[in-house]
Design an enzyme around this catalytic site. Structure first.
Site, short mmCIF file in Angstrom:
data_model
loop_
_atom_site.label_atom_id
_atom_site.label_comp_id
_atom_site.label_asym_id
_atom_site.label_seq_id
_atom_site.Cartn_x
_atom_site.Cartn_y
_atom_site.Cartn_z
N THR A 88 0.86 -1.19 0.00
CA THR A 88 0.00 0.00 0.00
C THR A 88 0.89 1.24 0.00
O THR A 88 1.97 1.23 0.59
CB THR A 88 -0.94 0.04 1.22
OG1 THR A 88 -0.15 0.12 2.42
CG2 THR A 88 -1.82 -1.20 1.28
N GLY A 89 0.43 2.29 -0.64
CA GLY A 89 1.24 3.50 -0.77
C GLY A 89 1.27 4.32 0.51
O GLY A 89 0.51 4.10 1.45
N GLN A 135 6.71 -4.05 -5.17
CA GLN A 135 5.57 -3.87 -6.07
C GLN A 135 5.84 -2.72 -7.02
O GLN A 135 6.38 -1.68 -6.64
CB GLN A 135 4.31 -3.61 -5.26
CG GLN A 135 3.07 -3.37 -6.09
CD GLN A 135 2.71 -1.89 -6.21
OE1 GLN A 135 3.47 -1.02 -5.80
NE2 GLN A 135 1.56 -1.61 -6.79
N TYR A 137 4.04 -0.48 -10.40
CA TYR A 137 3.05 -0.16 -11.41
C TYR A 137 3.78 -0.05 -12.76
O TYR A 137 5.01 0.04 -12.82
CB TYR A 137 2.34 1.15 -11.09
CG TYR A 137 1.43 1.08 -9.89
CD1 TYR A 137 0.11 0.67 -10.04
CD2 TYR A 137 1.88 1.42 -8.62
CE1 TYR A 137 -0.74 0.60 -8.95
CE2 TYR A 137 1.04 1.36 -7.52
CZ TYR A 137 -0.27 0.95 -7.70
OH TYR A 137 -1.11 0.87 -6.61
N SER A 287 -8.20 -9.77 -7.32
CA SER A 287 -8.35 -8.53 -6.57
C SER A 287 -9.09 -7.50 -7.39
O SER A 287 -8.94 -7.44 -8.61
CB SER A 287 -6.95 -7.99 -6.21
OG SER A 287 -7.01 -6.67 -5.73
N HIS A 289 -8.63 -4.31 -6.29
CA HIS A 289 -7.88 -3.18 -5.74
C HIS A 289 -8.58 -2.61 -4.50
O HIS A 289 -8.61 -1.40 -4.27
CB HIS A 289 -7.69 -2.08 -6.79
CG HIS A 289 -6.40 -1.33 -6.66
ND1 HIS A 289 -5.42 -1.34 -7.62
CD2 HIS A 289 -5.92 -0.54 -5.67
CE1 HIS A 289 -4.41 -0.59 -7.24
NE2 HIS A 289 -4.69 -0.09 -6.05
N ASP A 320 -6.95 -10.85 -2.50
CA ASP A 320 -7.01 -9.76 -1.53
C ASP A 320 -8.29 -8.98 -1.74
O ASP A 320 -8.81 -8.88 -2.85
CB ASP A 320 -5.78 -8.85 -1.64
CG ASP A 320 -5.77 -7.99 -2.88
OD1 ASP A 320 -6.35 -6.89 -2.85
OD2 ASP A 320 -5.17 -8.41 -3.89
N GLY A 322 -11.20 -7.30 1.42
CA GLY A 322 -12.25 -7.51 2.40
C GLY A 322 -11.92 -8.45 3.54
O GLY A 322 -12.79 -8.73 4.37
N ARG A 324 -11.05 -9.51 7.00
CA ARG A 324 -11.05 -8.85 8.30
C ARG A 324 -10.96 -9.85 9.46
O ARG A 324 -10.78 -9.45 10.60
CB ARG A 324 -12.33 -8.03 8.49
CG ARG A 324 -12.53 -6.93 7.45
CD ARG A 324 -11.51 -5.81 7.59
NE ARG A 324 -11.80 -4.73 6.67
CZ ARG A 324 -11.31 -4.63 5.44
NH1 ARG A 324 -10.48 -5.58 4.98
NH2 ARG A 324 -11.61 -3.61 4.66
#
Length: 400
Positions: A88-89, A135, A137, A287, A289, A320, A322, A324
């Site tokens: 994650t960014g 990762q 892009y 995914s 996203h 990936d 949802g 929890r």
């Protein structure tokens, strides 16, 4: 003189939901808003979580195993828990950011996904000892991409994750949070009312003597300055989108540089999964996203089984979106995933209590997985099958 946290309380939490609530109370409203994200209606984001509740169990009352094996092997790595850290960014929820997350991943023996939009460098993250997958892009020209792959390999990355699905968390029905280009004194003064409402968060950064870092050091040119997050995002948006030939080229470049696994993230269709196999990937992540791309894309767990049934014997399939609870992980594994990736869940743990909070999230999921295996009278995650679930008609969605 050591400063003591004046807001300190019992830092342990018993569920990801509690971690989220602590993060909501701790973070300034724009920061928390950026985490919950989701595009347009937030339909796919919500569906990712809700779909797990549509899957039921048929637990045994006798025959449980005294010990359960939660370990698996994914992308060539044996890990004690089938939960990976999704990249994650810019993790401005805590001063230690990705370094704290990587330390937690190393402490629990799992794989750390590091975004090329991260606020901490790949060198800092791999120095924690975490098994790191870098990762990328499809952003910049090919020479620039090769430079970034080489840097990640030289730093010790043990895999590459290509994220190619288009993310556009804009047009939200509830409004988009303000994210500044840079966080400097002027910005902090302008945002002071929102920051003042969350003194614990401000206190954490105050101890470090620095502001939250919104630059992307992993996209800095050799010897150059790191772009801002928005500068990096602009480069991504203005790079012509890749073709399947480009994906094969990217995989080949990484293979020549490193020889470690190449994973394609963001797969939603069976035909795309088959094309990914043809391109030579070692694994795919099913995914949408996290609900941040085309709103209305089905929940990831609904798309999982058709894709896993088609290509799961050729590449490692993970999922990936949802997740929890530990029981969510077990449901995904029963439908064909080798492991799951988590994103928001660990970010809430990070916001709530730094490295220990991320470890807490991983422990919560581990306990939930173990409990589900016990209830099902299953001794290992490797034994999980669709037959362990009650699946309503029409649950699975085959696209492509």
């Amino acid at each position: 003189m050591k400063l003591e946290n004046p807001w300190r309380r019992n830092p342990w939490f018993e569920s990801v939901a509690v971690a989220q609530e602590r993060a909501r109370r701790r973070l300034p409203k724009p920061v928390y808003g950026a985490l919950v994200a989701g595009s347009e209606r937030g339909q796919s984001m919500t569906a990712n979580q809700d779909a797990f509740a549509d899957l039921g169990w048929a637990p045994h009352v006798v025959g449980q195993h005294a010990q359960r094996d939660l370990g698996t092997t994914v992308f060539g790595h044996a890990i004690p828990l089938p939960v990976l850290i999704s990249p994650t960014g810019v993790q401005a929820v805590h001063p230690d950011g990705e370094v704290a997350v990587a330390r937690a991943a190393a402490a629990r023996g799992t794989i750390m996904g590091l975004s090329n939009f991260a606020s901490r460098s790949v060198e800092e993250v791999t120095a924690t000892g975490a098994t790191t997958f870098f990762q990328m892009y499809w952003t910049g020209d090919r020479d620039t991409m090769v430079e970034r792959m080489q840097r990640a390999h030289d730093a010790g990355a043990q895999g590459l994750i290509a994220t190619l699905d288009w993310s556009f968390s804009i047009g939200r029905d509830w409004g988009s949070p303000e994210i500044p280009e840079n966080v400097d004194l002027r910005t902090m003064l302008r945002l002071a009312p929102q920051v003042a409402a969350r003194p614990r968060w401000a206190w954490q950064f105050g101890r470090t003597g620095s502001f939250p870092d919104l630059t992307a050091p992993n996209l800095a040119p050799p010897g150059g300055t790191a772009p801002t997050f928005f500068g990096a995002y602009y480069e991504w948006m203005t790079t012509p989108p890749p073709t399947w030939d480009d994906v094969a080229w990217m995989r080949e470049q990484w293979h020549q540089i490193s020889g470690t696994p190449f994973v394609l993230k963001g797969v939603c269709r069976v035909d795309d999964a088959m094309r990914a196999v043809d391109a030579g990937v070692a694994g795919i992540s099913v995914s949408n996203h996290g609900g941040n791309n085309l709103d209305g894309t089905p929940a990831a767990i609904r798309m999982l089984k058709p894709i896993a049934d088609r290509v799961g014997d050729q590449v490692d399939v993970v999922m990936d979106g949802g997740v929890r609870r530990g029981s969510d992980v077990v449901k995904a594994l029963a439908l064909g995933a080798k492991a799951v990736l988590i994103g928001r869940a660990y970010l809430w743990g990070l916001a709530a209590n730094g490295q220990a909070g991320v470890e807490n999230v991983l422990d919560v999921l581990s306990g939930g997985i173990d409990s589900a295996l016990r209830g099902l009278a299953v001794g290992s995650v490797a034994e999980l099958q669709p037959e362990h679930l009650i699946v309503p008609d029409g649950f699975h969605v085959r696209t492509g």
